[in-house]
Design an enzyme around this catalytic site. Structure first.
Site, mmCIF file in Angstrom:
data_model
loop_
_atom_site.group_PDB
_atom_site.id
_atom_site.type_symbol
_atom_site.label_atom_id
_atom_site.label_comp_id
_atom_site.label_asym_id
_atom_site.label_seq_id
_atom_site.Cartn_x
_atom_site.Cartn_y
_atom_site.Cartn_z
ATOM 1 N N ARG A 246 0.842 -1.186 0.000
ATOM 2 C CA ARG A 246 0.000 0.000 0.000
ATOM 3 C C ARG A 246 0.882 1.243 0.000
ATOM 4 O O ARG A 246 1.843 1.342 0.755
ATOM 5 C CB ARG A 246 -0.929 0.009 1.225
ATOM 6 C CG ARG A 246 -2.140 -0.911 1.075
ATOM 7 C CD ARG A 246 -3.098 -0.362 0.042
ATOM 8 N NE ARG A 246 -4.302 -1.157 -0.130
ATOM 9 C CZ ARG A 246 -4.471 -2.090 -1.057
ATOM 10 N NH1 ARG A 246 -3.477 -2.364 -1.887
ATOM 11 N NH2 ARG A 246 -5.610 -2.743 -1.163
ATOM 12 N N GLU A 275 -2.756 8.077 -5.926
ATOM 13 C CA GLU A 275 -2.815 7.424 -7.234
ATOM 14 C C GLU A 275 -3.963 7.990 -8.060
ATOM 15 O O GLU A 275 -5.051 8.183 -7.525
ATOM 16 C CB GLU A 275 -2.970 5.911 -7.051
ATOM 17 C CG GLU A 275 -1.782 5.282 -6.337
ATOM 18 C CD GLU A 275 -1.893 3.770 -6.203
ATOM 19 O OE1 GLU A 275 -2.885 3.183 -6.692
ATOM 20 O OE2 GLU A 275 -0.986 3.167 -5.607
ATOM 21 N N HIS A 294 0.658 0.601 -10.419
ATOM 22 C CA HIS A 294 -0.172 -0.296 -9.611
ATOM 23 C C HIS A 294 -0.686 -1.466 -10.463
ATOM 24 O O HIS A 294 -1.899 -1.688 -10.591
ATOM 25 C CB HIS A 294 -1.348 0.461 -8.989
ATOM 26 C CG HIS A 294 -1.867 -0.195 -7.744
ATOM 27 N ND1 HIS A 294 -2.436 0.502 -6.712
ATOM 28 C CD2 HIS A 294 -1.905 -1.503 -7.359
ATOM 29 C CE1 HIS A 294 -2.809 -0.331 -5.753
ATOM 30 N NE2 HIS A 294 -2.492 -1.560 -6.133
#
EC number: 1.1.1.215
Length: 334
Positions: A246, A275, A294
């Site tokens: 994370r 993000e 990601h």
């Protein structure tokens, strides 16, 4: 927005991410009316809000399901996340309303471990850096040391957060690269210690002795900025830092400082504090870091398996079965 109707509309499911048509059909065959958004955006957000007014179930990921969203769904009986992490969901409200939150653990362990292993190799051997220089026409003869990287095999890896993904990563490191494996976790994992000769060590020992620091911590207030200036200062200046857990667990200002000042040799990130990553982020200017958008679980195979698991989870939950993959089962059952 695609609306898919069904003759037996006893329950309404809103899918707020694109999933395979076969999974939509599976829901329809169970007697559900399905409304799908692919995905939610500024053009269809109001339609989404209108759809969830009658929704009994939600399936999706990325979009934040907070108190505001949940307040618009008075008939909601279940939320099924196409993810392992659930920090995008307001668990307090879900618990208060006794709405089960389902997730998809285990199905992504291998793809996550692969991306971390890939980052370790890419950063250590300067693969992205060398590729960039070649494309710039800089390979003109014998290579000087600026092209040279570091070995991965027979080095020490410190895994921070020994869960399912950490266990699979430990296997790859030990069995594939003959690495010494150490891990930091609240509790010991005897299976990992036995199978991969892993050592349970305190955080400071791991930080000061590991060649690779691999982070797979969950996101929570307890783990926010788990890695900051103090932690990076304890690492070897040849250390490589990898985070695919994370983004919130890493203070990016501290990481940038560590990379710029040579406190550590390099880093590889698949997750970020915000993000998508800001286009003016200083991380984008550094040559000793590899950045991924990601994509830890972004393979065709894993995404389908996760979506299938989420659909099965929703069907089970709506049938009253919370024995598997329910985040808040203990609260719901009270």
């Amino acid at each position: 927005m695609t609306s898919i109707k069904n003759n037996n509309e006893n329950k309404h499911i809103v899918v707020y991410r694109k999933i395979h048509q076969s999974l939509i059909e599976k829901l329809e065959n169970q007697g559900y009316k399905v409304t799908q958004f692919e995905p939610i955006n500024s053009n269809n957000i109001q339609e989404f809000y209108e759809a969830i007014k009658t929704a009994n179930g939600l399936i999706g990921s990325v979009f934040k399901i907070d108190e505001n969203v949940l307040s618009k769904a008075p008939f909601l009986e279940c939320v099924s996340a196409i993810s392992v992490g659930y920090d995008n969901y307001d668990l307090v409200v879900l618990n208060d309303r006794k709405i089960p939150l389902m997730h998809t653990p285990n199905v992504l362990n291998d793809s996550m471990a692969d991306i971390m292993m890939g980052l370790m190799i890419t950063v250590a051997r300067k693969l992205a850096y060398c590729d960039k220089r070649m494309r710039n026409g800089e390979w003109n003869g014998p290579l000087d040391k600026s092209w040279f990287g570091l070995e991965v095999h027979h080095k020490k890896v410190g895994i921070i957060g020994m869960g399912r993904i950490g266990e699979v990563l430990a296997k790859r490191c030990r069995m594939g690269f003959d690495m010494e494996v150490a891990y930091y976790s609240r509790s010991r994992h005897l299976k990992v210690e036995e199978l991969y000769d892993a050592k349970h060590q305190d955080l400071d020992t791991i930080l000061s002795t590991s060649d690779f620091i691999c982070v797979v911590l969950p996101g929570s207030q307890e783990t926010k900025h788990f890695f900051s200036f103090g932690q990076f200062s304890k690492m070897k200046n040849s250390a490589i830092f990898i985070n695919a857990g994370r983004g919130m667990t890493v203070d990016e200002v501290a990481l940038i400082d560590a990379l710029e000042t040579g406190k550590i040799a390099g880093a590889g990130l698949d997750v970020f504090e915000k993000e998508p990553l800001n286009k003016d982020s200083k991380l984008l200017t550094l040559d000793n870091i590899v950045l991924l958008p990601h994509i830890g679980t972004s393979t065709i195979e894993t995404q389908h398996i996760m979506s299938e698991c989420a659909v099965n989870n929703l069907i089970s939950a709506l049938n009253g079965n919370l024995e598997k993959n329910c985040v808040n089962a203990s609260i719901i059952k009270k």
